[in-house]
Design an enzyme around this catalytic site. Structure first.
Site, PDB file in Angstrom:
ATOM      1  N   GLU A  48       0.847  -1.186   0.000  1.00 29.64           N
ATOM      2  CA  GLU A  48       0.000   0.000   0.000  1.00 29.64           C
ATOM      3  C   GLU A  48       0.889   1.245   0.000  1.00 29.64           C
ATOM      4  O   GLU A  48       1.886   1.316   0.723  1.00 29.64           O
ATOM      5  CB  GLU A  48      -0.882   0.004   1.253  1.00 29.64           C
ATOM      6  CG  GLU A  48      -1.715   1.260   1.424  1.00 29.64           C
ATOM      7  CD  GLU A  48      -2.475   1.298   2.738  1.00 29.64           C
ATOM      8  OE1 GLU A  48      -3.506   2.003   2.800  1.00 29.64           O
ATOM      9  OE2 GLU A  48      -2.057   0.627   3.703  1.00 29.64           O
ATOM     10  N   LYS A 172      -8.926   3.383  -2.635  1.00 29.26           N
ATOM     11  CA  LYS A 172      -9.363   2.938  -1.315  1.00 29.26           C
ATOM     12  C   LYS A 172     -10.700   3.574  -0.957  1.00 29.26           C
ATOM     13  O   LYS A 172     -10.860   4.796  -0.995  1.00 29.26           O
ATOM     14  CB  LYS A 172      -8.307   3.314  -0.278  1.00 29.26           C
ATOM     15  CG  LYS A 172      -8.459   2.656   1.080  1.00 29.26           C
ATOM     16  CD  LYS A 172      -7.236   2.945   1.936  1.00 29.26           C
ATOM     17  CE  LYS A 172      -7.257   2.188   3.243  1.00 29.26           C
ATOM     18  NZ  LYS A 172      -6.032   2.437   4.036  1.00 29.26           N
ATOM     19  N   CYS A 210      -5.514  -2.532   2.828  1.00 30.11           N
ATOM     20  CA  CYS A 210      -5.335  -2.398   4.271  1.00 30.11           C
ATOM     21  C   CYS A 210      -6.620  -2.721   5.030  1.00 30.11           C
ATOM     22  O   CYS A 210      -7.179  -3.801   4.887  1.00 30.11           O
ATOM     23  CB  CYS A 210      -4.802  -1.005   4.605  1.00 30.11           C
ATOM     24  SG  CYS A 210      -3.932  -0.923   6.204  1.00 30.11           S
TER      25      CYS A 210
END
Length: 453
Positions: A48, A172, A210
Site C-alpha cells: 500500500e 481505497k 489495508c
C-alpha cells in the site's frame, strides 16, 4: 496431466525519498523477480502507498478545530510527491474507469507533458513507467501508490499487465483514522475485479487495501466476482494481520497475497552488504519460501509457524527480568495464575521463575522491534496464503530486501468450493435476508450494485 503452476511473489520494500527513486527501485526489484528463467515469477504484489509513500506518524498540523500553516506546507510537499496517473476525479471518486484504461479521457492532466509534436499525454508518466517495467520483465504488477487527481489524493492500486499495460485501477473506499485527513474516499465502483490469463490459467484478481479487509461487505463484493486471487496491500504490521489473511483465504476459497513495507527507523542502517537493496546480489529462488541471499539471516522473529500452519507467539527476551514483578505466574498451559500473598519465599521464587510475567504494574509487552541492524518503524509481514488457510510463504518480518514466492495451482480454489462458496452455493441470500434486518442487508445490495456487479 500435471496442473500448471503460477508463481506468486511479493516483497516488503520501503518507499524511497521520491516517486522517481521508488520507481527505479521497483524496476530493479522487477528485474530480479522476472529474470530468473524458469524460476521467474508471474505476478508481483507491492505494498500500500509504495509509490508516493505512506505518511506514517505525520499529523499535518491538524487538531480538532484547527490546522497549522506548517501542516499545510507538509500536505503540499506530500501532494507534490504523489503521482499523477492521468485519471479524473470522477463521480464519488470513481475516476474515469474504463475510459482511463482505454486512454479516452480528453484534456491534459495536471502533470502532463507533450510527447512528440502536439501529442499531449495525461499524467506525469508514472503509468507509462509501470507499463514499461511490466512489459520488459514479463511480469504482472499490482502496485500501491498515492494518486493525485484534481486537488485530492487517493490511496490507489494499479493492475498492470505485461502485454496490455494498465488494465484497471482502484481507489481505497474507506481510509482509516487520520488517513481520512489527507486521502479522499474512493468509490465502491472501483472494487471491480480484473482478469488475466497466464500460462493458459484464467486468473480473476482484485485488491482490498489495508483495513478495507476488515469490512465484510467489501470482501463479499470481491468474492461475488468469482475471484481466485485476493490481494491485500497494507500498512498493518500487527501479528493479528496474518490471522485475518488466513480467514479471508478460507472464507473466499482463494489465494491471498499481502504486502507491507518494512521501514527502518531513522538513523538505523541496513547491513553493510545489503545497502544496495538488491544490486549485485546472488539471485536464488525457492518455491514457497524466501529468495536466497548471501547476507546473514535476520534474528528470529517473535513468532513461528508449526507444520500445520499455526502461528505461535514467542516470549520477548526483554521480559526475562529479575526486577520487581507483578503478583501472577503462567502455568505450562499458558494460563495466568494470580498470586495474592506476595512476600513469602515460595511465592517470590515462583514469580521469579516465571519468564512471561512483566514487572508489577506494567502491561505485557510485545517483542522488541529491533535487530542488530537497527530498529523498525514498520516490520513488514508480507505473506502468501492458500485457499485452505495454509501459509505458503512468509510472514516476511524485518526484511526490506528479500522476495518471497509460492508456486500455486489455481484448481485448489475450485477444490475448496466443494464445501464452501461464499458468493455462490453457500451464500443462501434468501435465508440471510430473512434472518437479518433490512438495515444490514440493504447496504450490501447497494454496495454490490454500485460496484457494477
Amino acid at each position: 496431466m500435471s496442473p500448471t503452476k503460477i508463481r506468486l511473489a511479493t516483497a516488503s520494500p520501503p518507499s524511497q525519498a521520491t516517486a522517481a527513486e521508488t520507481l527505479a527501485q521497483l524496476s530493479r526489484l522487477a528485474r530480479r523477480v522476472g529474470s530468473a528463467g524458469s524460476a521467474a515469477a508471474d505476478i508481483l504484489l507491492l505494498p500500500e502507498a509504495y509509490v508516493g509513500g505512506y505518511p506514517r506518524g505525520a499529523s499535518f498540523g491538524a487538531v480538532v478545530g484547527g490546522r497549522s500553516a506548517a501542516g499545510r506546507d507538509e500536505y503540499l510537499a506530500y501532494f507534490r510527491g504523489a503521482v499523477d496517473l492521468g485519471d479524473a476525479v470522477g463521480e464519488g471518486g470513481a475516476g474515469a474507469g474504463d475510459k482511463w484504461v482505454r486512454r479516452e479521457i480528453g484534456g491534459v492532466g495536471e502533470g502532463a507533458h507533450v510527447e512528440g509534436e502536439g501529442s499531449p499525454r495525461r499524467g506525469d508518466g508514472t503509468r507509462e513507467e509501470l507499463e514499461r517495467i511490466a512489459r520488459e520483465n514479463g511480469l504482472f504488477l499490482v502496485v500501491g501508490c498515492i494518486e493525485k487527481a484534481g486537488g485530492s489524493l487517493y490511496c490507489s492500486v494499479v493492475y498492470v499487465c505485461p502485454k496490455l499495460g494498465a488494465i484497471g485501477k482502484r481507489r481505497k473506499v474507506m481510509p482509516t483514522g487520520s488517513e481520512r485527513l489527507v486521502w479522499a474516499q474512493g468509490s465502491p465502483a472501483t472494487l471491480k475485479a480484473v482478469s488475466t490469463t497466464i500460462k493458459g490459467v484464467r486468473i480473476n484478481l482484485a485488491a482490498a487495501i489495508c483495513w478495507e479487509n476488515y469490512m465484510p461487505l467489501v470482501r463479499q463484493a470481491l468474492y461475488a466476482q468469482n475471484i481466485n486471487l485476493y490481494l491485500a496491500p497494507t500498512a498493518d504490521a500487527r501479528d493479528s494481520w496474518l490471522a485475518l489473511m488466513r480467514t479471508v483465504a478460507i472464507e473466499g476459497r482463494c489465494f491471498v497475497v499481502t504486502s507491507n513495507m518494512c521501514v527502518r527507523a531513522k538513523g538505523s542502517q541496513a547491513p553493510a552488504n545489503g545497502v544496495d537493496r538488491g544490486e549485485g546480489r546472488e539471485e536464488g529462488h525457492r518455491a514457497g519460501g524466501r529468495e536466497a541471499a548471501p547476507r546473514e539471516a535476520p534474528p528470529r522473529r517473535n513468532s513461528c509457524l508449526t507444520e500445520e500452519g499455526f502461528e505461535i507467539a514467542l516470549p520477548s527476551p526483554t521480559s526475562r527480568r529479575t526486577s520487581k514483578r507483578r503478583q501472577s505466574i503462567f502455568d505450562e498451559d499458558g494460563n495466568e495464575i494470580v498470586l495474592s500473598c506476595k512476600g513469602s519465599a515460595a511465592v517470590d521464587d515462583a514469580i521469579e521463575e516465571s519468564p512471561l510475567s512483566p514487572p508489577l504494574g506494567e502491561p505485557p509487552k510485545q517483542a522488541e522491534k529491533t535487530t542488530a541492524a537497527g530498529s523498525f518503524e514498520c516490520r513488514g509481514g508480507s505473506a502468501i496464503v492458500s485457499p485452505f488457510g495454509d501459509v505458503l510463504a512468509g510472514p516476511q518480518w524485518e526484511d526490506d530486501e528479500g522476495i518471497i514466492y509460492a508456486d500455486v495451482d489455481f484448481d485448489e480454489c475450485i477444490r475448496g468450493r466443494l464445501d464452501i462458496d461464499t458468493a455462490g452455493s453457500y451464500s443462501r441470500y434468501g435465508w440471510i435476508s430473512s434472518c437479518v434486518t433490512s438495515q444490514v442487508w440493504h447496504p450490501m445490495r447497494s454496495l454490490m450494485a454500485n460496484s457494477a456487479l
